[in-house]
Structures are given as structure tokens and as C-alpha cells.
Write an enzyme that holds these catalytic residues in place. Structure first.
Site, mmCIF file in Angstrom:
data_model
loop_
_atom_site.group_PDB
_atom_site.id
_atom_site.type_symbol
_atom_site.label_atom_id
_atom_site.label_comp_id
_atom_site.label_asym_id
_atom_site.label_seq_id
_atom_site.Cartn_x
_atom_site.Cartn_y
_atom_site.Cartn_z
ATOM 1 N NE ARG A 180 -0.280 -0.452 4.946
ATOM 2 C CZ ARG A 180 -0.819 -0.970 6.044
ATOM 3 N NH1 ARG A 180 -2.079 -1.341 6.055
ATOM 4 N NH2 ARG A 180 -0.086 -1.113 7.129
ATOM 5 C CG ASN A 253 10.822 -4.745 6.278
ATOM 6 O OD1 ASN A 253 11.902 -5.202 5.872
ATOM 7 N ND2 ASN A 253 10.734 -3.606 6.953
ATOM 8 C CB SER A 306 5.084 5.635 2.784
ATOM 9 O OG SER A 306 3.874 4.913 2.634
ATOM 10 C CE1 TYR A 307 1.333 7.858 8.715
ATOM 11 C CE2 TYR A 307 0.688 6.025 7.290
ATOM 12 C CZ TYR A 307 0.501 6.775 8.444
ATOM 13 O OH TYR A 307 -0.500 6.444 9.311
ATOM 14 C CD GLU A 379 8.397 3.833 7.626
ATOM 15 O OE1 GLU A 379 7.448 4.118 6.872
ATOM 16 O OE2 GLU A 379 8.572 2.703 8.119
HETATM 17 O O1 0X9 Z 1 7.223 -1.886 10.028
HETATM 18 C C1 0X9 Z 1 7.913 -1.808 9.012
HETATM 19 O O2 0X9 Z 1 8.246 -2.755 8.338
HETATM 20 C C2 0X9 Z 1 8.365 -0.445 8.544
HETATM 21 N N1 0X9 Z 1 7.389 0.530 8.779
HETATM 22 S S1 0X9 Z 1 6.014 0.509 7.898
HETATM 23 O O3 0X9 Z 1 5.081 1.423 8.517
HETATM 24 N N2 0X9 Z 1 6.346 1.072 6.487
HETATM 25 O O4 0X9 Z 1 5.542 -0.811 7.795
HETATM 26 C C3 0X9 Z 1 9.617 -0.093 9.296
HETATM 27 C C4 0X9 Z 1 10.745 -0.852 8.789
HETATM 28 C C5 0X9 Z 1 11.913 -0.782 9.703
HETATM 29 N N3 0X9 Z 1 12.939 -1.521 9.159
HETATM 30 C C6 0X9 Z 1 13.347 -2.721 9.634
HETATM 31 N N4 0X9 Z 1 12.917 -3.184 10.762
HETATM 32 N N5 0X9 Z 1 14.161 -3.372 8.905
HETATM 33 ZN ZN ZN Z 2 6.423 -0.341 5.020
#
Ligand code: 0X9
Ligand code: ZN
Length: 761
Positions: A180, A253, A306-307, A379
Site C-alpha cells: 500500500r 519485512n 511510507s509513512y 519512511e
Molecule cells: O514496520 C515496518 O516494516 C516499517 N514501517 S512501515 O510502517 N512502512 O511498515 C519499518 C521498517 C523498519 N525496518 C526494519 N525493521 N528493517
Molecule cells: Zn512499510
């Protein structure tokens, strides 16, 4: 016959003349003029006087030639008639370039005027390769779970002697692990676009594209991204794995294989942070892993999300500092600075765990932890007004600021070594013992040969080289010797790469760091073992439990069992008793602890370098049902508590007493009327708040004022007479600082102070 032979001769001659190439530009001040040489000889003469001809003429007659101002003067001198056709060649070329650039920009702006689906993104990747084959080529990272191709574009200049593509440091930018986050592929595509367009047109970008091997993968989670373009699925986050239990999707992720399975990832298949069945269980993450593992020179990576406008660095899986914390601190702050300079937007830098939230199995932890490259995540815009639905009008401004951050990271990737300060380098040296000095050094585009060294010299002396030792991560340590009060020492750090020495500061000996010898004396200290008059409570305090008290604390999950030194000693603590976590923490509002008035001015006349306030603090807010929602502001006053300035707003859950130190001068002017204030508070219901304060002290760093004003070796009435003369506007042959009391002005008060000091004051 004769006429034909003649024509043949002319043809050869004129052709060879007129084809004389015009040398490369720029052509400032040059013109194109039309001449009409009548004979081959005239033609030859004209061509000998000009830059070259625009017309590929075969014989005498009208001809357009390009001339410099001097050449035009020569034509005039020779009486050769000519008409000015183009008065300013360079201006015309500049106009044309501007028109072409503007048209390209319009075309790019059109592509970036709205969000693009997977097919449109793929088509533009193809366009890059088709239009710029010498620097852009598309590649396939692998297949998604539904069989779509994860594609990218590689951008790097052609092979150069001594700089083949294969030897270049590699940097990867990817986006859209989360479906998204539509602003993110537009951001990485802009990065590709600017680098490609900039090559050959912008010196800085051309240099970077020639030095670096850049890979852009705009959409990792192709299936999820396509899915968000179908009706009612715009807010889908994960990939499209069928989990076999009626739920879909793994959070890619949370699926990377470094620290997989830890905090901040879910085991529930229906959860938006579902980590998957094992590390790299998903084809998307496995493909990205294999692709990046295949890049032998991978140096840096940004996983764009994002974001929230954040710059995130390792770790996400642990609260601990990563080995290269000092290096990341420099890089992330630098990026935040350049990003803010573009449109004024603030991006907050810091380790993922504290800057956003604990998250394990993320890309950046694997890139750093497994590949030892600068793994980061950004982000992008905004901070929540539109969230995942950023207005299309922000695509370009958002991309522009992120581009500046991205190429700043590329610049770090191509640096041979990255130096970073761990703590501010000392500006004063102790007079009684050596002062330790640290520097962080990380091999970036080159390997470091041997250990870094520190070079130092006292005023006028030779440079001394001292070895440094690795103390932790990328931090090297050494020490500067004790220095006399007021003695100036210059120093810098040096590390070697094959064939080259690198220094910090960058100019090395030409612009070194400087430290001055200075004594230090403790002006005020409170170990909390006696009651020096601290007060608890302030207007607005509403805490019902966990008020500050001076006690020997009882340990629980968020509170220490001792003061900062040893068992049995007292400290200030919020609710000392309570072995159960949260049983006697701060609840219901704030509790304020205010120090008694204490001095921060020297007792005897001193040239003060700095006034250091230090204390030990404990803070815990990471337990309970609603953790990390509070903070402890610490403030300082120099007017006995009438006005306050914030020293720090503590959120660090160290699980330990943390010693901190501040230069009071950086916040307020030190006076004899200082106070310190700690506000522990529970604003977010459900969070456990425990805080402690111990060992507060004020240390004055500086040198005793020199009483021997006239430099005759004695401190006596002659010095008073000397100072009276200087204060009255007389000469100051010894060059001594006449502001004896260090109050910023040279006046009678200095004389009074000197009299006082000489009299034993
Ligand atoms: O939660 C996440 O994966 C990321 N934020 S999001 O709101 N876009 O989903 C942050 C990623 C942080 N990076 C790592 N933990 N590698
Ligand atoms: Zn993300």
C-alpha cells in the site's frame, strides 16, 4: 577541359578547408558571420582566419563561418566583408539545451504526476534501457509467489580504465515491500530517473554514476502491489501468500533472516506483521537475499517505506547499539540535513528499534548484520495527514528530498573510509593525566590497512604519531598527554587504505582539531547520601503513586536495586519500594524533583573553558501494557528556578544507571544561582514509569587567571597599576587578557577583581 580540371582542383581544396572541424565549446563571445570569398585564394585566406565553417562549401561564394571576437577583428582588419548571422553562438546553444531540458522535465513530470501501476513501472524500466543503454540496463531479481517478475534497473557509467564496473561499490535502493505504500516506488523511480538524466549533464551525478554501481528495485512485493490496484484492496500491506488457513500474506519485512523470529513480528497468519514460517520463507525476500548476496561490493541499501518521515538504521531487532552506531549516526544525521534543505521537511534519524518500534526480520538488519553494508530504511512523506494516500502533488517534492538523501548515501558508499566522531573530540586536556580520544572508522569503498593512528603536536613542536586500539565495533581509542594549563595541542586521525592515507578532519594537519590544557575542579556535588535540600512537587503535579523519594531502591523489572554506585547508598527514586513491576511506579500524572540552588561559577578567578554538569539517571518506560508513551524532561535554571531551559527529554530505557554530562554554557550562562529539575510522569495510561537520579556534580574546567599582568614574574601592585592603565585605554605590551573577571567587559570591575586576587582573593 580546362574548366573541368579547374573545378576538380577547387573541389578538393575547398572541401578539405571547409571540413575543418569546429573545436569543442564553450563558445562564449563567438559569432557566426556570412562571408563571400570570390576566389579559392580568398576562401583559403578566410578559412585561415576563423574557427571553422558551418557550411561544407565546395568553392568560392557565400559561406558561414564561426569566429572568436579576435578573429572577427582580424576579418575587419583584412577588409573582408561579412554579415553577422548569429551574434552569440553560446547563448543560442544554451537556449536550445534549456528548451530540451525543460521538455524532458515536462515529460518526466508527466510520468511523476500520478501513481503508476506495475505495468507502467515496468515500461519505464524498459524505456531507461532503450534510451540510455550505455548506463542503464534492466535485470530480474526473481519471481514472486504468484510468478510475477521482480525487476530493477542497474545504473552505472561505462567501464573506465582503472575503474571497471565490476570493481565499483554497489548501492541498492528498493521500495514496496509493503504493497500500500504507493509513494515509495515513485520515490525510487525518481532516484533512477535523476541519476540517468543527470549522467553527462550534472558533474556531481556523472561522477557518482561513474564511481558507483546503483541498483533500483521499485517494487519487491509485485503481487501485493497489483492487488492494491484492484477494487477495495488499496490498504493491503503483505505479499499474497496463501497461508492455507483462509488468511493471506506474509509481511516480507519481517521475513528476512537476520534476527528473524524476534520482537515486533507476529506469529499469527492474519496479522499485518506475520513473519512467515521461517527466515526467507517467501520467494520475494529469498530473491532479494540472493540478488544482494551476489553483489560482492554491496556497500549500502535503502529499503523505502511510507509513512512518517524517518531515517531508520540498525538495529530493528534489538535495543542495543550496533557496532557502527557512530558511523550510522553521522550518515543518518547528514542525510536528514540535506533532505531538510530541499523543501524544509524534517526526517527524524535514529535506530529502528527506538526511532519507530522494535521490528525483527527486517531488510536493514539483514543487510547490515549479514552483508555488513550500510543497511537503512526511510519512511517517506507524510507524517499522517494523508498517510499511505499521499496526494499526487507531493510525489515530486517528496522524491526530490529523498533523492538528495539517497545520493548522500551513495557518496558515503564510494568514500574509501568513513570517519565519525563517537563523542565530541576533546577541546580541553587534563593537566594531571592523559585524556582519552576516540574515533570511529569504517572501511567503505576501500579496505583499511593496519590500525588508525592519531597525530598530535604541541605548539611549534613536531607531529607525534600514536597508535590507536580497537575498543568496540568500529571505535578506536588513544590518548593525548597531559598538557599545561593554557597549552594548545593540535591533533587529527589518520587511517590508510592501499596507496592512500585518509584523515579526519579531512584536511588533516592543515586543519586539525585543537585542545587546550585546562585544570578542573569540582564546584558542587551531591551524592544524595545527605539531604542537601531537594524538593518534591510542583504546580500541576498529579501523580498519585511513585512520587520521588530519597531512598535505597528495591529492585523490580523496571527499577534498580541500588543507587548508581553500590548497595546501601541512597538516590532519588520514584517510589522506592515494590518488588512487583508497576506496583509503585509513577501513576496518574507528574512528579517533579527540584534541586537546591547550587553554584556553577568558579570560586577563584579562572579562565573558564567549560562548566560541566553531570548526573546519573535511571529511566524505564518500556514495560506495562502501553509502553514507551512517556518521557522525563530534565531542565536547568540559572535564576534560582524562575525560568527553565530543557537539557534533555529522556526516553532511553537503558536498564541501567546512565551517566550523562552537559556543558552548561550550551544551555544557559552559568551563575551562582543554578537549579536542576526532573519531571517523571505517566501521561499514557498503562505504561510503567520508573526514574532515578544520583550523583549530581558541577565541574569547572579552566585555568587560574594570570595575576602577573605586566609579565615581570611577580603578582603585586605593579600589576594593578598596569591593568588600570590598560583599562584606561593604554597599551597592553604583554598582550594579557585584561578582562580579568571574565565578565565580557574591560572595566573597573577587573581592577577590583585583580586587587582582590592579589590580596589573596
Ligand atoms: O514496520 C515496518 O516494516 C516499517 N514501517 S512501515 O510502517 N512502512 O511498515 C519499518 C521498517 C523498519 N525496518 C526494519 N525493521 N528493517
Ligand atoms: Zn512499510
Amino acid at each position: 577541359m580546362r574548366a573541368r580540371a579547374m573545378a576538380a582542383v577547387l573541389l578538393t581544396a575547398a572541401t578539405s578547408f571547409a571540413q575543418q572541424a569546429i573545436p569543442p565549446g564553450p563558445y562564449d563571445g563567438q559569432m557566426v558571420v556570412r562571408v563571400a570569398p570570390a576566389t579559392p585564394a580568398d576562401l583559403e585566406r578566410v578559412l585561415g582566419l576563423v574557427q571553422g565553417a558551418w557550411s561544407c562549401r565546395v568553392g568560392p561564394g557565400e559561406l558561414d563561418v564561426q569566429v572568436t571576437p579576435a578573429q572577427r577583428a582580424a576579418l575587419q582588419e583584412a577588409g573582408i566583408e561579412h554579415a553577422v548571422m548569429i551574434p552569440d553562438v553560446q547563448a543560442l546553444l544554451d537556449e536550445e539545451r534549456a528548451q530540451v531540458d525543460a521538455a524532458h522535465r515536462d515529460r518526466d513530470a508527466a510520468w511523476f504526476s500520478t501513481f503508476r501501476n506495475l505495468a507502467e513501472i515496468g515500461a519505464r524500466l524498459d524505456h531507461y534501457q532503450a534510451e540510455y543503454p550505455e548506463i542503464a540496463s534492466t535485470f530480474v531479481v526473481g519471481q514472486t509467489i504468484q510468478g510475477r517478475q521482480i525487476r530493477g534497473v542497474r545504473i552505472t557509467g561505462p567501464d573506465l580504465p582503472g575503474n571497471p564496473r565490476s570493481a565499483r561499490p554497489a548501492v541498492v535502493f528498493n521500495s514496496c515491500q509493503h504493497a500500500r505504500e504507493w509513494a515509495t516506488p515513485m520515490t525510487t523511480m525518481w532516484i533512477a530517473d535523476r541519476l540517468i538524466e543527470g549522467y553527462g549533464n550534472d558533474l556531481r551525478l556523472t561522477g557518482l554514476v561513474d564511481l558507483c554501481d546503483v541498483y533500483v528495485v521499485p517494487v519487491v512485493n509485485c503481487d501485493g502491489y497489483e492487488f492494491t490496484w484492484t477494487p477495495n484492496n488499496r490498504l493491503w500491506r503483505k505479499n499474497r501468500r496463501d497461508n492455507g488457513d483462509g488468511t493471506f500474506g506474509v509481511d516480507t519485512n519481517r521475513n528476512w533472516g537476520f534476527g528473524w523470529g524476534g520482537v515486533g513480528a507476529s506469529t499469527a497468519t492474519n496479522n499485518d506483521t506475520y513473519r512467515g514460517t521461517g527466515p526467507f520463507s517467501e520467494p520475494e525476500t529469498a530473491a532479494m537475499r540472493d540478488f544482494m548476496t551476489g553483489l560482492a561490493n554491496l556497500r549500502a541499501h535503502i529499503d523505502v517505506h511510507s509513512y512518517s518521515q524517518l531515517i531508520l538504521t540498525p538495529w530493528g531487532w534489538s535495543a542495543a547499539d550496533c557496532d557502527d552506531r557512530a558511523i550510522f549516526r553521522r550518515v543518518e544525521r547528514d542525510m536528514a540535513g540535506v533532505m531538510q534543505s530541499v523543501h524544509g521537511m524534517a526526517y527524524r534519524p535514529g535506530p529502528t528499534y527506538t526511532n519507530i518500534y522494535p521490528a525483527s526480520g527486517g531488510a536493514l538488519d539483514w543487510v547490515y548484520g549479514d552483508r555488513d553494508a550500510l543497511g537503512m530504511s526511510i519512511e517517506v512523506r507524510d507524517t499522517g495527514s494523508y498517510g499511505f494516500v499521499m496526494p499526487a502533488s507531493e510525489i515530486i517534492p517528496n522524491a526530490e528530498e529523498n533523492f538528495e538523501g539517497a545520493i548522500r548515501l551513495v557518496e558515503y558508499a564510494v568514500m574509501p573510509l568513513i570517519f565519525a566522531e563517537v563523542t565530541p573530540p576533546p577541546a580541553s586536556l587534563r593537566t594531571s593525566e592523559p585524556t582519552s580520544v576516540d574515533i570511529a572508522v569504517r572501511a567503505s569503498a576501500a579496505v583499511m590497512s593496519g590500525l588508525p593512528v592519531m597525530k598530535w603536536r604541541a605548539a611549534g613542536g613536531d607531529w607525534q604519531t600514536v597508535p590507536m586500539t580497537l575498543v568496540a565495533g568500529s571505535v578506536y581509542s588513544s590518548s593525548l598527554p597531559a598538557a599545561g594549563c593554557g597549552e594548545r595541542v593540535e591533533y587529527y586521525f589518520e587511517a590508510a587504505t592501499p596507496g592512500m592515507a585518509e584523515t579526519y578532519p579531512p584536511e588533516g594537519w592543515a586543519s586539525p582539531l585543537v585542545a587546550t590544557g585546562a585544570g578542573s575542579s569540582v564546584r558542587w556535588a551531591d551524592t544524595m547520601s545527605t539531604d542537601q535540600g531537594w524538593t518534591v512537587g510542583a504546580a500541576g503535579d498529579a501523580a498519585t503513586t511513585g512520587l520521588w523519594e530519597r531512598a535505597d531502591p528495591v529492585a523490580n523489572a523496571s527499577q534498580p536495586g541500588d543507587d548508581s554506585n553500590d548497595a546501601g547508598n541512597l538516590c532519588w527514586i520514584t517510589g522506592a519500594t515494590g518488588t512487583t513491576n508497576g506496583a509503585n511506579d509513577v501513576d496518574g500524572g507528574a512528579t517533579t524533583l527540584t534541586s537546591p540552588v547550587f553554584p556553577a561559577t568558579p570560586q577563584s578567578y579562572t579562565r573558564v573553558e567549560s562548566t560541566v554538569l553531570s548526573y546519573q539517571r535511571w529511566y524505564s518506560n518500556n514495560t506495562g501494557s502501553n509502553p514507551n508513551n512517556d518521557s522525563m524532561p530534565v531542565s536547568i535554571s540559572n535564576d534560582g528556578g524562575q525560568s527553565w531551559v530543557t537539557l534533555e527529554d529522556v526516553t532511553q530505557n537503558a536498564g541501567a544507571w546512565v551517566p550523562v554530562a552537559f556543558r552548561i554554557e550550551d544551555f544557559v550562562t552559568p551563575t551562582a544561582n543554578m537549579r536542576l529539575r526532573f519531571v517523571a510522569r505517566d501521561l499514557g495510561a498503562g505504561s510503567v514509569v520508573e526514574a532515578g537520579v544520583d550523583d549530581v556534580s558541577v565541574t569547572i574546567v579552566g585555568c587560574p587567571a594570570d595575576l602577573d599582568m605586566n609579565g615581570d614574574g611577580n603578582a603585586d601592585q605593579d600589576d594593578v597599576a598596569y591593568l588600570i592603565n590598560v583599562v584606561g585605554g593604554g597599551d597592553n605590551p604583554t598582550g594579557i587578557d585584561p578582562d580579568f573577571n571574565q565578565d565580557g567587559s574591560v572595566d573597573q570591575d577587573d581592577v577590583a577583581a585583580l586587587i582582590d586576587a592579589i590580596g589573596g582573593g
